[in-house]
Design an enzyme around this catalytic site. Structure first.
Site, short mmCIF file in Angstrom:
data_model
loop_
_atom_site.label_atom_id
_atom_site.label_comp_id
_atom_site.label_asym_id
_atom_site.label_seq_id
_atom_site.Cartn_x
_atom_site.Cartn_y
_atom_site.Cartn_z
N THR A 1 -5.09 8.43 -3.99
CA THR A 1 -5.13 8.30 -2.53
C THR A 1 -4.13 9.24 -1.88
OG1 THR A 1 -5.79 5.99 -2.75
CG2 THR A 1 -4.94 6.69 -0.61
N GLU B 1 0.81 -1.21 0.00
CA GLU B 1 0.00 0.00 0.00
C GLU B 1 0.85 1.27 0.00
OE1 GLU B 1 -2.89 -0.25 -1.00
OE2 GLU B 1 -4.34 -0.47 0.63
#
Length: 306
Positions: free
Chosen positions: A181, A128
């Protein structure tokens, strides 16, 4: 077993009040991956279909997650991965986490399961970082464990799986614009007021209590974000209209999926979820923005072998 084919599910993170700690696993949306043992050590990504993503292992979320796992296990062989993307990058429904979760799950299976699904979360989190710049588990945890997940602590990592009430369904609309993000994290404020924190704590507790007690009304009352949604909502076209229309159509609650631009609503029963879908469509049909929309029950299994 020398080769494995996987379904790697999409997820909804944050769930309004649970920024970086709450997530759920979807059942009808996901990527597919094929992972195989090869003689040469290391990890190679040989094919990505459906998205323009780097094949270089160290620049791909799946590759980084896989390397994190292999750093703790000695193997006389290596792995190749093929990734078939159905979840668009930047959609807000866990595109990067599906790849990271699939990579560590598949390699773990081919190694004879030296790690539990819960233990795999910390490896998937490493992937991530490539996508968002930070290690967070609110997408990879539900992708691996299924159902709802609560990250009680990051240091040390402590993830709790929560079974979904049987009649709970999610409706998710994805306006076809990209919100990265990393950029959406940059708009957040590092300090919040005590008053806002108290409201948020109450909603997180209420949502968890509602899930355990199958109290759908309590779940709905708790789907309120006092802290993040006010900052991110303005970047999503027609966000407030979608929320209002969803609630009017019978949704328990609605909010931003992950960092957006997808918007989710939770409903009791498939009929209400379909009504919410139609309400969402009626708003975006009036615009020039292309969109995708999905209705899904909550996936209780997570990543699975096909």
């Amino acid at each position: 077993m020398n080769e494995i084919k996987l379904f790697c599910p999409a997820t909804i993170a944050n769930l309004s009040c649970g920024f970086d700690v709450l997530g759920l696993c979807l059942d009808t949306i996901g990527d597919e991956m094929i992972i195989r043992k090869v003689a040469e050590k290391g990890v190679r990504i040989t094919k990505i279909i459906g998205a323009d993503l780097p094949l270089k292992t160290e620049e791909n979320v799946a590759g980084v997650a896989a390397l994190a796992l292999l750093n703790e296990v000695e193997t006389p062989f290596g792995f190749e991965m093929e990734i078939y993307k159905n979840i668009k990058a930047g959609s807000g429904i866990g595109s990067s986490s599906a790849s990271a979760a699939g990579a560590v799950f598949g390699i773990n299976e081919l190694l004879g399961k030296p790690f539990s699904r819960n233990e795999l979360v910390r490896f998937a989190m490493k992937g991530e970082v490539v996508a968002s710049g930070s290690e967070h588990a609110d997408n990879v945890a539900p992708a691996l464990l299924g159902g709802f997940t609560l990250v009680r602590s990051y240091t040390p990592l402590d993830v709790i799986r929560i079974e979904s009430p049987n009649e709970l369904f999610a409706t998710v609309i994805h306006p076809q614009i990209e919100l990265k993000t990393s950029e959406m994290r940059a708009v957040l404020q590092p300090m919040i007021s005590l008053k806002s924190a108290i409201v948020q704590w109450g909603n997180v507790g209420g949502l968890i209590a509602g899930l355990y007690s199958n109290d759908y009304d309590l779940i709905g009352r708790s789907l309120h974000d006092e802290i993040v949604e006010p900052l991110r909502g303005k970047f999503i076209p027609h966000f407030e209209e979608i929320k209002k229309a969803s609630l009017n159509a019978g949704a328990l609650g609605s909010g931003i999926s992950g960092s957006g631009p997808s918007i989710f609503a939770l409903s009791k029963g498939i009929e209400n979820a379909e009504k919410v879908k139609n309400a969402m469509i009626s708003i975006f049909e009036k615009t020039t923005i292309p969109f995708e929309i999905h209705v899904s029950r909550i996936n209780s299994e997570g990543v699975r072998i096909l």
